[in-house]
Motif scaffolding. Structure first.
Motif, PDB file in Angstrom:
ATOM      1  N   TRP A  26       0.771  -1.047  -0.047  1.00 26.74           N
ATOM      2  CA  TRP A  26      -0.033   0.025  -0.141  1.00 26.74           C
ATOM      3  C   TRP A  26       0.729   1.278   0.093  1.00 26.74           C
ATOM      4  O   TRP A  26       0.596   2.355  -0.703  1.00 26.74           O
ATOM      5  N   LYS A  27       2.191   1.165   0.736  1.00 27.51           N
ATOM      6  CA  LYS A  27       3.071   2.412   0.983  1.00 27.51           C
ATOM      7  C   LYS A  27       3.565   2.485  -0.432  1.00 27.51           C
ATOM      8  O   LYS A  27       3.640   3.726  -0.815  1.00 27.51           O
ATOM      9  N   ARG A  28       3.879   1.462  -1.185  1.00 24.56           N
ATOM     10  CA  ARG A  28       4.392   1.717  -2.363  1.00 24.56           C
ATOM     11  C   ARG A  28       3.655   2.109  -3.706  1.00 24.56           C
ATOM     12  O   ARG A  28       3.677   3.200  -4.334  1.00 24.56           O
ATOM     13  N   GLY A  29       2.462   1.833  -3.384  1.00 27.94           N
ATOM     14  CA  GLY A  29       1.205   2.186  -4.312  1.00 27.94           C
ATOM     15  C   GLY A  29       1.009   3.726  -4.195  1.00 27.94           C
ATOM     16  O   GLY A  29       0.987   4.512  -5.033  1.00 27.94           O
ATOM     17  N   GLU A  30       1.118   4.265  -2.980  1.00 26.91           N
ATOM     18  CA  GLU A  30       0.850   5.464  -2.467  1.00 26.91           C
ATOM     19  C   GLU A  30       1.971   6.352  -3.092  1.00 26.91           C
ATOM     20  O   GLU A  30       1.742   7.625  -3.473  1.00 26.91           O
ATOM     21  N   ARG A  50       3.833   5.886  -5.556  1.00 31.42           N
ATOM     22  CA  ARG A  50       4.078   5.789  -7.093  1.00 31.42           C
ATOM     23  C   ARG A  50       2.914   6.827  -7.431  1.00 31.42           C
ATOM     24  O   ARG A  50       3.119   7.742  -8.497  1.00 31.42           O
ATOM     25  N   LEU A  51       1.772   6.912  -6.759  1.00 29.29           N
ATOM     26  CA  LEU A  51       0.744   7.837  -7.138  1.00 29.29           C
ATOM     27  C   LEU A  51       1.383   9.329  -6.825  1.00 29.29           C
ATOM     28  O   LEU A  51       0.886  10.012  -7.729  1.00 29.29           O
ATOM     29  N   ARG A  52       2.011   9.599  -5.736  1.00 33.96           N
ATOM     30  CA  ARG A  52       2.414  10.857  -5.541  1.00 33.96           C
ATOM     31  C   ARG A  52       3.400  11.265  -6.416  1.00 33.96           C
ATOM     32  O   ARG A  52       3.485  12.312  -6.931  1.00 33.96           O
ATOM     33  N   GLY A  55       3.804  10.182  -9.522  1.00 33.66           N
ATOM     34  CA  GLY A  55       3.328  10.230 -10.947  1.00 33.66           C
ATOM     35  C   GLY A  55       2.342  11.175 -11.055  1.00 33.66           C
ATOM     36  O   GLY A  55       2.224  11.880 -12.329  1.00 33.66           O
ATOM     37  N   ILE A  56       1.613  11.671 -10.129  1.00 32.70           N
ATOM     38  CA  ILE A  56       0.525  12.754 -10.529  1.00 32.70           C
ATOM     39  C   ILE A  56       0.660  13.956  -9.721  1.00 32.70           C
ATOM     40  O   ILE A  56       0.690  14.183  -8.469  1.00 32.70           O
ATOM     41  N   PRO A  57       1.234  15.136 -10.324  1.00 30.31           N
ATOM     42  CA  PRO A  57       1.569  16.193  -9.580  1.00 30.31           C
ATOM     43  C   PRO A  57       0.027  17.092  -9.189  1.00 30.31           C
ATOM     44  O   PRO A  57      -0.703  16.869  -9.894  1.00 30.31           O
ATOM     45  N   GLU A  58       0.096  17.426  -8.192  1.00 27.91           N
ATOM     46  CA  GLU A  58      -1.001  18.168  -7.736  1.00 27.91           C
ATOM     47  C   GLU A  58      -1.393  19.366  -8.351  1.00 27.91           C
ATOM     48  O   GLU A  58      -0.691  20.203  -8.690  1.00 27.91           O
ATOM     49  N   ALA A  59      -2.506  19.108  -9.260  1.00 24.92           N
ATOM     50  CA  ALA A  59      -3.016  20.392 -10.122  1.00 24.92           C
ATOM     51  C   ALA A  59      -4.247  21.021  -9.426  1.00 24.92           C
ATOM     52  O   ALA A  59      -5.080  20.364  -8.615  1.00 24.92           O
ATOM     53  N   LYS A  60      -4.591  22.426  -9.582  1.00 25.50           N
ATOM     54  CA  LYS A  60      -5.625  23.064  -8.883  1.00 25.50           C
ATOM     55  C   LYS A  60      -6.713  22.508  -9.808  1.00 25.50           C
ATOM     56  O   LYS A  60      -6.810  22.648 -11.140  1.00 25.50           O
TER      57      LYS A  60
END
Length: 175
Positions: free
Chosen positions: A147-151, A153-155, A157-162
């Motif tokens: 679960w930690k590795r998946g989170e 990867r998500l952080r 790969g996906i930059p925070e967009a407004k």
């Protein structure tokens, strides 16, 4: 009578109408604060004390030597012969245990008593190690690590967009 609790009138009920509070009712607590860190909630295998294990092993050897001595004394064998046989048995048992007799003792976890906590811990560690190898689980495996590795990867790969609402986190309903 107050707050609509109890009987409207005690007449005919055979009671005085007095209402008591239930002191055995426990209210659930909203605050689930734990003074213990979450790391302490993880299961940690108790490590056996090597000195105690060695002491118990030597004690078992001495018990066997004493049984032989007692048997020979009952048979009226000479003291020199008793000493020679007991010393030979002691050397044989010590050499047998050092050569790998610990695994071949035939006891396993089932032959241990409840009070032998260090022996039980050692048997449990050996059992867990055999199971880990049989299932092909890595030694550095941490429970919930996927679960930690998946989170992560998500952080990455996906930059925070407004959002369209200016980053306030409000969602528009599409109906």
């Amino acid at each position: 009578m107050s707050s609509n609790v109890g009987l409207t009138t005690p007449r005919g009920s055979g009671t005085s109408g007095y209402v008591q509070r239930n002191l055995s009712n426990l209210r659930p607590r909203d605050n689930t604060f734990s003074p213990y860190p979450t790391d302490s909630l993880k299961h940690r295998q108790r490590q056996p004390n090597a000195e105690i294990l060695e002491h118990d092993r030597l004690h078992q050897i001495e018990v066997q030597v004493f049984d032989l001595r007692d048997k020979l004394e009952d048979e009226d064998v000479e003291e020199d012969e008793i000493e020679a046989q007991t010393e030979a048995l002691r050397r044989k048992l010590l050499a047998g245990d050092d050569a790998g007799g610990e695994k071949g003792d035939g006891k396993g976890k089932k032959g241990l008593k409840v009070h032998q906590v260090h022996e039980l811990a050692k048997a449990k560690i050996e059992e867990s190690e055999r199971l880990r190898r049989a299932l092909g689980i890595r030694e550095d495996y941490e429970e919930g690590g996927h679960w930690k590795r998946g989170e992560e990867r998500l952080r990455e790969g996906i930059p925070e967009a407004k959002n369209e609402d200016g980053g306030r986190g409000l969602k528009k309903e599409r109906w």
